[in-house]
Design a protein around this motif. Structure first.
Motif, PDB file in Angstrom:
ATOM      1  N   ASP A   1     -31.191  -6.550  36.168  1.00  0.00           N
ATOM      2  CA  ASP A   1     -31.473  -6.974  35.140  1.00  0.00           C
ATOM      3  C   ASP A   1     -31.808  -5.837  33.963  1.00  0.00           C
ATOM      4  N   MET A   2     -32.522  -4.739  34.495  1.00  0.00           N
ATOM      5  CA  MET A   2     -32.946  -3.704  33.367  1.00  0.00           C
ATOM      6  C   MET A   2     -31.602  -3.023  33.138  1.00  0.00           C
ATOM      7  N   ILE A   3     -30.417  -2.909  33.901  1.00  0.00           N
ATOM      8  CA  ILE A   3     -29.308  -2.292  33.807  1.00  0.00           C
ATOM      9  C   ILE A   3     -28.604  -3.201  32.620  1.00  0.00           C
TER      10      ILE A   3
ATOM     11  N   PHE B   1     -26.388  -4.337  27.223  1.00  0.00           N
ATOM     12  CA  PHE B   1     -26.128  -5.211  26.356  1.00  0.00           C
ATOM     13  C   PHE B   1     -27.269  -5.566  25.227  1.00  0.00           C
ATOM     14  N   THR B   2     -28.367  -4.693  25.160  1.00  0.00           N
ATOM     15  CA  THR B   2     -28.807  -4.347  23.897  1.00  0.00           C
ATOM     16  C   THR B   2     -28.519  -3.461  22.940  1.00  0.00           C
ATOM     17  N   GLU B   3     -28.495  -3.942  21.678  1.00  0.00           N
ATOM     18  CA  GLU B   3     -27.882  -3.218  20.482  1.00  0.00           C
ATOM     19  C   GLU B   3     -29.130  -2.095  20.010  1.00  0.00           C
ATOM     20  N   PRO B   4     -28.963  -0.904  19.879  1.00  0.00           N
ATOM     21  CA  PRO B   4     -29.941  -0.461  19.133  1.00  0.00           C
ATOM     22  C   PRO B   4     -30.449  -0.855  17.748  1.00  0.00           C
ATOM     23  N   GLY B   5     -31.584  -0.933  17.576  1.00  0.00           N
ATOM     24  CA  GLY B   5     -32.214  -1.617  16.560  1.00  0.00           C
ATOM     25  C   GLY B   5     -32.565  -3.026  16.821  1.00  0.00           C
TER      26      GLY B   5
ATOM     27  N   PHE C   1     -33.672   1.700  21.640  1.00  0.00           N
ATOM     28  CA  PHE C   1     -33.635   1.065  23.118  1.00  0.00           C
ATOM     29  C   PHE C   1     -31.911   0.387  23.274  1.00  0.00           C
ATOM     30  N   GLY C   2     -31.390   0.748  24.214  1.00  0.00           N
ATOM     31  CA  GLY C   2     -30.066   0.140  24.287  1.00  0.00           C
ATOM     32  C   GLY C   2     -28.862   1.193  24.292  1.00  0.00           C
ATOM     33  N   CYS C   3     -27.660   0.642  24.551  1.00  0.00           N
ATOM     34  CA  CYS C   3     -26.452   1.864  24.373  1.00  0.00           C
ATOM     35  C   CYS C   3     -25.510   1.521  23.354  1.00  0.00           C
ATOM     36  N   GLY C   4     -25.497   0.405  22.662  1.00  0.00           N
ATOM     37  CA  GLY C   4     -24.566   0.321  21.487  1.00  0.00           C
ATOM     38  C   GLY C   4     -23.093  -0.242  21.898  1.00  0.00           C
ATOM     39  N   LEU C   5     -23.375  -0.829  23.007  1.00  0.00           N
ATOM     40  CA  LEU C   5     -21.806  -1.168  23.761  1.00  0.00           C
ATOM     41  C   LEU C   5     -21.222  -1.897  22.896  1.00  0.00           C
ATOM     42  N   LYS C   6     -22.162  -3.218  22.312  1.00  0.00           N
ATOM     43  CA  LYS C   6     -21.438  -4.059  21.449  1.00  0.00           C
ATOM     44  C   LYS C   6     -20.461  -3.566  20.322  1.00  0.00           C
ATOM     45  N   GLN C   7     -20.821  -2.621  19.642  1.00  0.00           N
ATOM     46  CA  GLN C   7     -19.836  -1.974  18.821  1.00  0.00           C
ATOM     47  C   GLN C   7     -18.563  -1.679  19.341  1.00  0.00           C
ATOM     48  N   LEU C   8     -18.504  -1.296  20.559  1.00  0.00           N
ATOM     49  CA  LEU C   8     -17.358  -0.926  21.131  1.00  0.00           C
ATOM     50  C   LEU C   8     -16.504  -1.986  21.824  1.00  0.00           C
TER      51      LEU C   8
ATOM     52  N   LEU D   1     -21.125   6.746  26.975  1.00  0.00           N
ATOM     53  CA  LEU D   1     -21.923   5.970  26.502  1.00  0.00           C
ATOM     54  C   LEU D   1     -23.120   5.102  27.407  1.00  0.00           C
ATOM     55  N   VAL D   2     -22.457   4.617  28.530  1.00  0.00           N
ATOM     56  CA  VAL D   2     -23.011   4.041  29.573  1.00  0.00           C
ATOM     57  C   VAL D   2     -24.069   4.680  30.362  1.00  0.00           C
TER      58      VAL D   2
END
Length: 124
Positions: free
Chosen positions: A31-33, A38-42, A50-57, A73-74
């Motif tokens: 769950d933490m991973i 899948f949390t977008e910074p901001g 917090f997060g890694c910005g994966l959604k933008q990619l 990124l991950v």
């Protein structure tokens, strides 16, 4: 974390007995991973970085460059946010037309147990 730890499950829910749903250590780490991936910074007011910005990619065209960017990124985000919980051994990414698969190999710091988990995100 120990063998008898219980954690709030993500996403939050109610179990069959009407209590807050809980989970064990292994699922809690997954769950933490997922939260980092899948949390977008901001998105989080009190922790805006917090997060890694994966959604933008996720919506970028599939390519070798996308795969390399997602892996870096991950890997970096998991080290930043979960380095007291897990040690990352490898991150593998496969991007198809509408699916992004992220395979993460890690070691639980508390037990030394090696794990290999797959996280899938549909892009279309």
């Amino acid at each position: 974390m120990n063998a008898f730890s219980r954690h709030l499950d993500v996403p939050f829910g109610i179990d069959a007995q009407g209590r807050t749903r809980t989970t064990d250590d292994d699922d809690h780490i997954k769950d933490m991973i997922k939260l980092v991936l899948f949390t977008e910074p901001g998105e989080r007011v009190n922790r805006p970085d917090f997060g890694c910005g994966l959604k933008q990619l996720v919506f970028a065209p599939s390519s070798d460059a996308l795969v390399a960017a997602v892996e870096a990124l991950v890997h970096g985000s998991l080290i930043r946010w979960l380095d007291t919980v897990i040690t990352i051994e490898s991150v593998g990414v496969r991007a198809d037309d509408s699916t992004l698969e992220i395979e993460i190999s890690y070691v639980r710091i508390d037990t030394g147990e090696r794990r290999l988990d797959l996280f899938v995100r549909q892009t279309g």
